[in-house]
Design a protein around this motif. Sequence first.
Motif: not given
Length: 476
Positions: A361-362, A429-433, A447-449
């Motif tokens: 997500l961007l 870069a902060g663009f997490l799947p 990345c899961g919260g």
Amino acid sequence: MSDTPGTDTISIAADIVGVDRVSPDGPGANTGLFRQRKVFGTVRPRTADEVRRLVAAYAARSVSLHAYSTGRNWGLGSREPADDDVVVLDLGSLDEIREIDVDAGWAVVEPGVTQGQLAARLDGTARMLNVTVSSAHSSVIGNALDRGVGLRHQRVEDLMGLEVVLPDGEVVRVGWWPDAHRQTPVYPHGLGPSLVQLFVQGNFGIVTGAVVRLLPRPEALRVVRLNFQSAELGEATAQLRRWQAQGLVSGVLKFYNPAAARGYGSTPGEWLAHVCVDGTPAAVAALSGIIVDEAVRSGVFTDVSNTDAADPASPHHEVTALVERSYLGDPDVTDTVFEAKMGMPADQLDERIGFLFFLPLLPFTPEAVVKADELLERVREETGIACGATGNVLGPDVVDLVVTLKFDRSDADVAHRALDLVYESFTEAGFLPYRLDVDHREWFDRCGGQPSERAFTRRLKDSIDPAGTIAPGRYF
């Protein structure tokens, strides 16, 4: 296949579904060329009750299960489990549309029901399905449960209720379900905790049915096609975001980098955007005209058209007409666009092509979109893999970016190295799947919260499924 007790393990299922519905083989090849797990075999139940009995029988013997709907989770593992030593449940034979109410806007479907199958039932009605641009033969439920994106919005928004077999064999229904004695509004949350989302990317049970929301079919629809050069990516993003934020756009606005745009017959080397407008005929004519006028005046776009689908003389007529039909709920049972993008029919992908997905997500800002493009260019420079990228705009602030890595099957090691680079660079870069493939399960902890959220999720899993019966290792 695993060593013993595999034979005894799979024979348990034969007593429930019949010998002809049981195989000692695994789920087969996967187009991502992920490691094939060792499994006890594959079972093909035909009914929700058979699934219930299978879960209860295997839970009593501490055997884990991995279920899939139609197995078309391409690029993320296809039918492959996350862990070894499981029994695979192929739910493709649970393919009944149990109930449908076009007036109220809902359908009760099973995991094997495809988007083509459900769309065909709605043909000629005032309702439509929120379809994806994947194959018409992909599962409605399977894609929604993994947060797939349709052409109208994310498909989790269409899940109104779920029928779930819990790890001990108990069957529960959560969310909204039709009531034969009274008609209530179709709304998933009701009183108390909203439990439908618990089973989205959640291995707390096996879903055997779902209430899916059906959308009103618009009176008119048009797709505006826009091309632009890579040098204009930032300016084009700003323009697209403005139209989105000001309410000119219907459904999911989509943009494609040059590698992804080729599948839509776009000019080589250029980016492509599809901007959908729908509503009454007068509204569509006015809004699409506004977008065309503003696009031309901006000087950002090399080609602007809102007449391709209606003009047989347009070189983009056929593909744009198919795109418009998809926005209207027709997933194209011939898979014309899908095969153009992939280069072969859907049923050949797992055996013939190399294909991987990365789904981050961007922020929907020029800076973020340009940065993502730069990161993919670095991957190409380091590995030689040219990634396709499709932006699915989920609102004025968020883009679901679908990154595709197509590769020759002899270059699987290079492709997987490229995938690892994409994971690392995008998350930095902060663009997490928001979806994971079967080989990147550890990214749930990266990345899961929040840590407390992940710990609470695992406490729920341990409480509901202490033996790890359902899909161990899938997300958590």
